[in-house]
Design a protein around this motif. Structure first.
Motif, PDB file in Angstrom:
ATOM      1  N   MET A   1     -26.970 -44.346 -14.027  1.00 37.76           N
ATOM      2  CA  MET A   1     -26.034 -44.287 -12.921  1.00 37.76           C
ATOM      3  C   MET A   1     -26.128 -45.587 -12.130  1.00 37.76           C
ATOM      4  O   MET A   1     -27.218 -46.031 -11.780  1.00 37.76           O
ATOM      5  N   SER A   2     -25.007 -46.188 -11.877  1.00 39.91           N
ATOM      6  CA  SER A   2     -24.992 -47.463 -11.164  1.00 39.91           C
ATOM      7  C   SER A   2     -25.189 -47.240  -9.658  1.00 39.91           C
ATOM      8  O   SER A   2     -24.994 -46.135  -9.145  1.00 39.91           O
ATOM      9  N   GLU A   3     -25.527 -48.303  -8.970  1.00 40.63           N
ATOM     10  CA  GLU A   3     -25.677 -48.249  -7.513  1.00 40.63           C
ATOM     11  C   GLU A   3     -24.357 -47.851  -6.851  1.00 40.63           C
ATOM     12  O   GLU A   3     -24.349 -47.106  -5.872  1.00 40.63           O
ATOM     13  N   ASP A   4     -23.242 -48.359  -7.383  1.00 47.12           N
ATOM     14  CA  ASP A   4     -21.932 -48.014  -6.830  1.00 47.12           C
ATOM     15  C   ASP A   4     -21.641 -46.524  -6.987  1.00 47.12           C
ATOM     16  O   ASP A   4     -21.160 -45.873  -6.053  1.00 47.12           O
ATOM     17  N   GLU A   5     -21.926 -45.974  -8.177  1.00 51.33           N
ATOM     18  CA  GLU A   5     -21.719 -44.545  -8.402  1.00 51.33           C
ATOM     19  C   GLU A   5     -22.595 -43.714  -7.469  1.00 51.33           C
ATOM     20  O   GLU A   5     -22.136 -42.737  -6.873  1.00 51.33           O
ATOM     21  N   LEU A   6     -23.847 -44.112  -7.344  1.00 48.52           N
ATOM     22  CA  LEU A   6     -24.767 -43.406  -6.463  1.00 48.52           C
ATOM     23  C   LEU A   6     -24.299 -43.462  -5.013  1.00 48.52           C
ATOM     24  O   LEU A   6     -24.363 -42.471  -4.286  1.00 48.52           O
ATOM     25  N   SER A   7     -23.786 -44.591  -4.597  1.00 51.05           N
ATOM     26  CA  SER A   7     -23.280 -44.745  -3.241  1.00 51.05           C
ATOM     27  C   SER A   7     -22.117 -43.793  -2.972  1.00 51.05           C
ATOM     28  O   SER A   7     -22.042 -43.161  -1.913  1.00 51.05           O
ATOM     29  N   VAL A   8     -21.215 -43.664  -3.935  1.00 53.51           N
ATOM     30  CA  VAL A   8     -20.073 -42.756  -3.795  1.00 53.51           C
ATOM     31  C   VAL A   8     -20.559 -41.310  -3.702  1.00 53.51           C
ATOM     32  O   VAL A   8     -20.084 -40.533  -2.856  1.00 53.51           O
ATOM     33  N   ILE A   9     -21.509 -40.943  -4.548  1.00 53.66           N
ATOM     34  CA  ILE A   9     -22.049 -39.582  -4.530  1.00 53.66           C
ATOM     35  C   ILE A   9     -22.720 -39.298  -3.190  1.00 53.66           C
ATOM     36  O   ILE A   9     -22.506 -38.252  -2.583  1.00 53.66           O
ATOM     37  N   LYS A  10     -23.525 -40.242  -2.717  1.00 52.25           N
ATOM     38  CA  LYS A  10     -24.217 -40.039  -1.439  1.00 52.25           C
ATOM     39  C   LYS A  10     -23.218 -39.900  -0.293  1.00 52.25           C
ATOM     40  O   LYS A  10     -23.376 -39.043   0.576  1.00 52.25           O
ATOM     41  N   GLU A  11     -22.184 -40.704  -0.283  1.00 51.02           N
ATOM     42  CA  GLU A  11     -21.173 -40.592   0.779  1.00 51.02           C
ATOM     43  C   GLU A  11     -20.443 -39.255   0.698  1.00 51.02           C
ATOM     44  O   GLU A  11     -20.119 -38.653   1.727  1.00 51.02           O
ATOM     45  N   SER A  12     -20.194 -38.764  -0.510  1.00 51.48           N
ATOM     46  CA  SER A  12     -19.550 -37.462  -0.673  1.00 51.48           C
ATOM     47  C   SER A  12     -20.465 -36.343  -0.179  1.00 51.48           C
ATOM     48  O   SER A  12     -20.015 -35.417   0.503  1.00 51.48           O
ATOM     49  N   LEU A  13     -21.747 -36.431  -0.522  1.00 48.82           N
ATOM     50  CA  LEU A  13     -22.711 -35.447  -0.020  1.00 48.82           C
ATOM     51  C   LEU A  13     -22.777 -35.499   1.499  1.00 48.82           C
ATOM     52  O   LEU A  13     -22.733 -34.469   2.172  1.00 48.82           O
ATOM     53  N   LYS A  14     -22.875 -36.702   2.033  1.00 55.12           N
ATOM     54  CA  LYS A  14     -22.974 -36.869   3.483  1.00 55.12           C
ATOM     55  C   LYS A  14     -21.776 -36.248   4.191  1.00 55.12           C
ATOM     56  O   LYS A  14     -21.923 -35.601   5.233  1.00 55.12           O
ATOM     57  N   ALA A  15     -20.586 -36.396   3.628  1.00 51.74           N
ATOM     58  CA  ALA A  15     -19.382 -35.811   4.210  1.00 51.74           C
ATOM     59  C   ALA A  15     -19.421 -34.282   4.144  1.00 51.74           C
ATOM     60  O   ALA A  15     -18.827 -33.604   4.984  1.00 51.74           O
ATOM     61  N   ALA A  16     -20.124 -33.743   3.161  1.00 56.39           N
ATOM     62  CA  ALA A  16     -20.188 -32.287   2.982  1.00 56.39           C
ATOM     63  C   ALA A  16     -21.323 -31.642   3.767  1.00 56.39           C
ATOM     64  O   ALA A  16     -21.272 -30.443   4.046  1.00 56.39           O
ATOM     65  N   TRP A  17     -22.357 -32.407   4.114  1.00 55.01           N
ATOM     66  CA  TRP A  17     -23.475 -31.840   4.867  1.00 55.01           C
ATOM     67  C   TRP A  17     -23.013 -31.392   6.240  1.00 55.01           C
ATOM     68  O   TRP A  17     -22.191 -32.046   6.883  1.00 55.01           O
ATOM     69  N   CYS A  18     -23.559 -30.292   6.699  1.00 53.44           N
ATOM     70  CA  CYS A  18     -23.265 -29.789   8.033  1.00 53.44           C
ATOM     71  C   CYS A  18     -24.430 -28.927   8.498  1.00 53.44           C
ATOM     72  O   CYS A  18     -25.386 -28.699   7.753  1.00 53.44           O
ATOM     73  N   ARG A  19     -24.338 -28.445   9.705  1.00 54.58           N
ATOM     74  CA  ARG A  19     -25.392 -27.584  10.259  1.00 54.58           C
ATOM     75  C   ARG A  19     -25.657 -26.383   9.343  1.00 54.58           C
ATOM     76  O   ARG A  19     -26.796 -25.999   9.104  1.00 54.58           O
TER      77      ARG A  19
END
Length: 128
Positions: A1-19
């Motif tokens: 997995m490339s750094e770019d792919e990982l960055s996209v996944i992390k941003e998607s997770l971050k957008a989905a995280w909530c209380r």
């Protein structure tokens, strides 16, 4: 997995995280979105990207252990810790042990939080 792919996944997770997806909902804030998200995020990486799951103790800079330990993933031999920023700089991750997907699925509250995360990852509910 490339750094770019990982960055996209992390941003998607971050957008989905909530209380409601946090293991520590009373401590979760928008300023610390990864708080309590490690198990469900690791499970997401295992189920969707074939990662291996690991669990370890997190020793904070003051020498105390973070409650609950810490989950993270490994993909192609590289540690992928999308929630490392929930800990202060200088935190040591020790006593690593591999865990199975069935271990990640065992807790009913964890299953509820994971189901919510995946719905949010799919764009079903992106409000916090």
């Amino acid at each position: 997995m490339s750094e770019d792919e990982l960055s996209v996944i992390k941003e998607s997770l971050k957008a989905a995280w909530c209380r409601e997806t946090s293991y520590y909902p009373d401590q979760w804030t928008p300023e610390d979105p990864s708080c309590g998200q490690c198990m469900i995020s690791t499970r997401y990486l295992v189920e969707h990207f074939g990662a291996k799951a690991a669990f370890a103790d997190a020793v904070l800079p003051d020498g105390s252990e973070a409650p609950g330990g810490h989950f993270f993933a490994e993909i192609d031999g590289v540690v992928v810790d999308v929630t490392a920023d929930q800990f202060p700089e200088g935190t040591e991750i020790i006593k690593r042990r591999n865990v199975s997907l069935s271990f990640l699925k065992r807790d009913p509250d964890g299953r509820r939080r994971y189901d919510l995360l995946t719905r949010r990852m799919n764009g079903a509910t992106l409000d916090s």
